[in-house]
Design a protein around this motif. Sequence first.
Motif, PDB file in Angstrom:
ATOM      1  N   ASP A  74       0.825  -1.215   0.000  1.00 15.01           N
ATOM      2  CA  ASP A  74       0.000   0.000   0.000  1.00 15.01           C
ATOM      3  C   ASP A  74       0.856   1.262   0.000  1.00 15.01           C
ATOM      4  O   ASP A  74       0.518   2.250  -0.666  1.00 15.01           O
ATOM      5  N   ILE A  75       1.961   1.251   0.743  1.00 12.32           N
ATOM      6  CA  ILE A  75       2.861   2.411   0.746  1.00 12.32           C
ATOM      7  C   ILE A  75       3.420   2.645  -0.651  1.00 12.32           C
ATOM      8  O   ILE A  75       3.470   3.780  -1.134  1.00 12.32           O
ATOM      9  N   TRP A  76       3.829   1.567  -1.327  1.00 12.57           N
ATOM     10  CA  TRP A  76       4.319   1.711  -2.695  1.00 12.57           C
ATOM     11  C   TRP A  76       3.219   2.237  -3.600  1.00 12.57           C
ATOM     12  O   TRP A  76       3.477   3.007  -4.526  1.00 12.57           O
ATOM     13  N   GLY A  77       1.990   1.820  -3.369  1.00 14.59           N
ATOM     14  CA  GLY A  77       0.870   2.341  -4.143  1.00 14.59           C
ATOM     15  C   GLY A  77       0.707   3.836  -3.965  1.00 14.59           C
ATOM     16  O   GLY A  77       0.454   4.569  -4.933  1.00 14.59           O
ATOM     17  N   ILE A  78       0.877   4.309  -2.735  1.00 15.94           N
ATOM     18  CA  ILE A  78       0.776   5.749  -2.469  1.00 15.94           C
ATOM     19  C   ILE A  78       1.923   6.494  -3.146  1.00 15.94           C
ATOM     20  O   ILE A  78       1.723   7.549  -3.761  1.00 15.94           O
ATOM     21  N   ILE A  79       3.135   5.952  -3.060  1.00 14.62           N
ATOM     22  CA  ILE A  79       4.293   6.595  -3.699  1.00 14.62           C
ATOM     23  C   ILE A  79       4.093   6.673  -5.212  1.00 14.62           C
ATOM     24  O   ILE A  79       4.283   7.732  -5.824  1.00 14.62           O
ATOM     25  N   ILE A  80       3.679   5.559  -5.817  1.00  7.55           N
ATOM     26  CA  ILE A  80       3.423   5.563  -7.260  1.00  7.55           C
ATOM     27  C   ILE A  80       2.284   6.520  -7.591  1.00  7.55           C
ATOM     28  O   ILE A  80       2.331   7.240  -8.595  1.00  7.55           O
ATOM     29  N   GLY A  81       1.255   6.555  -6.732  1.00 10.29           N
ATOM     30  CA  GLY A  81       0.137   7.469  -6.949  1.00 10.29           C
ATOM     31  C   GLY A  81       0.558   8.930  -6.916  1.00 10.29           C
ATOM     32  O   GLY A  81       0.120   9.729  -7.747  1.00 10.29           O
ATOM     33  N   VAL A  82       1.420   9.296  -5.972  1.00  6.94           N
ATOM     34  CA  VAL A  82       1.892  10.688  -5.890  1.00  6.94           C
ATOM     35  C   VAL A  82       2.704  11.045  -7.135  1.00  6.94           C
ATOM     36  O   VAL A  82       2.517  12.127  -7.717  1.00  6.94           O
ATOM     37  N   ILE A  83       3.576  10.152  -7.559  1.00  8.21           N
ATOM     38  CA  ILE A  83       4.371  10.408  -8.764  1.00  8.21           C
ATOM     39  C   ILE A  83       3.459  10.540  -9.984  1.00  8.21           C
ATOM     40  O   ILE A  83       3.618  11.446 -10.808  1.00  8.21           O
ATOM     41  N   LEU A  84       2.473   9.653 -10.087  1.00  8.25           N
ATOM     42  CA  LEU A  84       1.533   9.704 -11.200  1.00  8.25           C
ATOM     43  C   LEU A  84       0.691  10.978 -11.169  1.00  8.25           C
ATOM     44  O   LEU A  84       0.421  11.578 -12.211  1.00  8.25           O
ATOM     45  N   LEU A  85       0.305  11.408  -9.973  1.00  9.89           N
ATOM     46  CA  LEU A  85      -0.459  12.649  -9.829  1.00  9.89           C
ATOM     47  C   LEU A  85       0.367  13.848 -10.286  1.00  9.89           C
ATOM     48  O   LEU A  85      -0.126  14.705 -11.035  1.00  9.89           O
ATOM     49  N   LEU A  86       1.617  13.902  -9.849  1.00 14.65           N
ATOM     50  CA  LEU A  86       2.494  15.001 -10.279  1.00 14.65           C
ATOM     51  C   LEU A  86       2.664  15.003 -11.796  1.00 14.65           C
ATOM     52  O   LEU A  86       2.575  16.054 -12.434  1.00 14.65           O
ATOM     53  N   TYR A  87       2.892  13.840 -12.357  1.00 15.41           N
ATOM     54  CA  TYR A  87       3.051  13.737 -13.811  1.00 15.41           C
ATOM     55  C   TYR A  87       1.779  14.203 -14.519  1.00 15.41           C
ATOM     56  O   TYR A  87       1.839  14.981 -15.474  1.00 15.41           O
ATOM     57  N   GLY A  88       0.631  13.726 -14.068  1.00 17.61           N
ATOM     58  CA  GLY A  88      -0.633  14.095 -14.700  1.00 17.61           C
ATOM     59  C   GLY A  88      -0.915  15.582 -14.616  1.00 17.61           C
ATOM     60  O   GLY A  88      -1.307  16.209 -15.608  1.00 17.61           O
ATOM     61  N   VAL A  89      -0.712  16.163 -13.440  1.00 20.59           N
ATOM     62  CA  VAL A  89      -0.967  17.600 -13.268  1.00 20.59           C
ATOM     63  C   VAL A  89       0.014  18.423 -14.098  1.00 20.59           C
ATOM     64  O   VAL A  89      -0.391  19.378 -14.782  1.00 20.59           O
ATOM     65  N   LEU A  90       1.291  18.072 -14.057  1.00 20.57           N
ATOM     66  CA  LEU A  90       2.288  18.842 -14.801  1.00 20.57           C
ATOM     67  C   LEU A  90       2.067  18.756 -16.312  1.00 20.57           C
ATOM     68  O   LEU A  90       2.188  19.758 -17.018  1.00 20.57           O
ATOM     69  N   THR A  91       1.742  17.567 -16.809  1.00 21.97           N
ATOM     70  CA  THR A  91       1.494  17.464 -18.253  1.00 21.97           C
ATOM     71  C   THR A  91       0.201  18.172 -18.640  1.00 21.97           C
ATOM     72  O   THR A  91       0.122  18.759 -19.722  1.00 21.97           O
ATOM     73  N   LEU A  92      -0.787  18.155 -17.773  1.00 19.72           N
ATOM     74  CA  LEU A  92      -2.028  18.874 -18.059  1.00 19.72           C
ATOM     75  C   LEU A  92      -1.776  20.381 -18.119  1.00 19.72           C
ATOM     76  O   LEU A  92      -2.241  21.056 -19.042  1.00 19.72           O
ATOM     77  N   ILE A  93      -1.011  20.893 -17.158  1.00 17.21           N
ATOM     78  CA  ILE A  93      -0.667  22.323 -17.166  1.00 17.21           C
ATOM     79  C   ILE A  93       0.124  22.677 -18.417  1.00 17.21           C
ATOM     80  O   ILE A  93      -0.136  23.687 -19.067  1.00 17.21           O
ATOM     81  N   ARG A  94       1.081  21.807 -18.767  1.00 20.63           N
ATOM     82  CA  ARG A  94       1.886  22.066 -19.960  1.00 20.63           C
ATOM     83  C   ARG A  94       1.021  22.065 -21.219  1.00 20.63           C
ATOM     84  O   ARG A  94       1.187  22.902 -22.100  1.00 20.63           O
ATOM     85  N   ARG A  95       0.067  21.166 -21.288  1.00 17.90           N
ATOM     86  CA  ARG A  95      -0.804  21.096 -22.469  1.00 17.90           C
ATOM     87  C   ARG A  95      -1.750  22.305 -22.543  1.00 17.90           C
ATOM     88  O   ARG A  95      -2.077  22.765 -23.626  1.00 17.90           O
ATOM     89  N   ILE A  96      -2.174  22.798 -21.382  1.00 14.56           N
ATOM     90  CA  ILE A  96      -3.058  23.971 -21.366  1.00 14.56           C
ATOM     91  C   ILE A  96      -2.279  25.222 -21.767  1.00 14.56           C
ATOM     92  O   ILE A  96      -2.762  26.043 -22.551  1.00 14.56           O
ATOM     93  N   LYS A  97      -1.064  25.379 -21.250  1.00 11.30           N
ATOM     94  CA  LYS A  97      -0.260  26.583 -21.521  1.00 11.30           C
ATOM     95  C   LYS A  97       0.313  26.603 -22.929  1.00 11.30           C
ATOM     96  O   LYS A  97       0.461  27.665 -23.518  1.00 11.30           O
ATOM     97  N   ALA A  98       0.683  25.455 -23.443  1.00 15.10           N
ATOM     98  CA  ALA A  98       1.354  25.406 -24.753  1.00 15.10           C
ATOM     99  C   ALA A  98       0.349  25.687 -25.857  1.00 15.10           C
ATOM    100  O   ALA A  98      -0.729  25.108 -25.887  1.00 15.10           O
ATOM    101  N   PRO A  99       0.717  26.575 -26.764  1.00 18.16           N
ATOM    102  CA  PRO A  99      -0.178  26.817 -27.895  1.00 18.16           C
ATOM    103  C   PRO A  99      -0.197  25.591 -28.799  1.00 18.16           C
ATOM    104  O   PRO A  99       0.808  24.898 -28.951  1.00 18.16           O
ATOM    105  N   ASN A 100      -1.339  25.315 -29.356  1.00 15.54           N
ATOM    106  CA  ASN A 100      -1.484  24.154 -30.229  1.00 15.54           C
ATOM    107  C   ASN A 100      -0.909  24.480 -31.593  1.00 15.54           C
ATOM    108  O   ASN A 100      -1.561  25.090 -32.428  1.00 15.54           O
ATOM    109  N   LYS A 101       0.343  24.071 -31.815  1.00 19.51           N
ATOM    110  CA  LYS A 101       1.022  24.367 -33.078  1.00 19.51           C
ATOM    111  C   LYS A 101       0.661  23.354 -34.156  1.00 19.51           C
ATOM    112  O   LYS A 101       0.884  23.601 -35.319  1.00 19.51           O
ATOM    113  N   THR A 102       0.141  22.228 -33.737  1.00 21.09           N
ATOM    114  CA  THR A 102      -0.254  21.235 -34.732  1.00 21.09           C
ATOM    115  C   THR A 102      -1.733  21.408 -35.044  1.00 21.09           C
ATOM    116  O   THR A 102      -2.510  21.887 -34.233  1.00 21.09           O
ATOM    117  N   LYS A 103      -2.095  21.013 -36.203  1.00 20.33           N
ATOM    118  CA  LYS A 103      -3.496  21.106 -36.618  1.00 20.33           C
ATOM    119  C   LYS A 103      -4.259  19.831 -36.274  1.00 20.33           C
ATOM    120  O   LYS A 103      -5.434  19.726 -36.559  1.00 20.33           O
TER     121      LYS A 103
END
Length: 161
Positions: A74-103
């Motif tokens: 369960d502890i490993w699940g929490i650690i993996i969950g925190v890493i996955l949460l950070l990745y998801g939030v950071l990529t979501l922010i990056r996708r929102i901020k980045a202008p869509n250069k592709t069509k």
Amino acid sequence: MKKTTGFISGIMTLILGILFVILQNRLVNIAICVVGVFLIIMGIIDMVKARYIMGLLKIILAIVVLVFGWFIIDIWGIIIGVILLLYGVLTLIRRIKAPNKTKRIFSTVIGFIESVLCIIGAIFLISGGMGEVISWAIIVAGVIFIIEGILAIFGALVSRR
């Protein structure tokens, strides 16, 4: 592969798959016990060979694994969950901020879906869902083993060797 070897291999793989599907989380309990017992045996062997510190450490680790096995998972699940949460939030922010250069709208939508699924999976893991993830992974592995076993049996039966 010889016909009899392929047939026996298929039967064993099929049985293994059925056991995975039936046992699920009990399989993890069995694995925790096997690892614990293995560590105790290795610790005793080290003690007999006069490696007292290594032996004692392995025996202590075995007790920790046997007593706190699911807690460690369960502890490993929490650690993996925190890493996955950070990745998801950071990529979501990056996708929102980045202008869509592709069509390509499809790749943009897939990128947002990936980020959101990472966040949802992270919340699931952090909230204590590691046991469920393991259970589903064991079921999927079991189904794959069953299919592989059936294919091996069929392949052995139609083989001319």
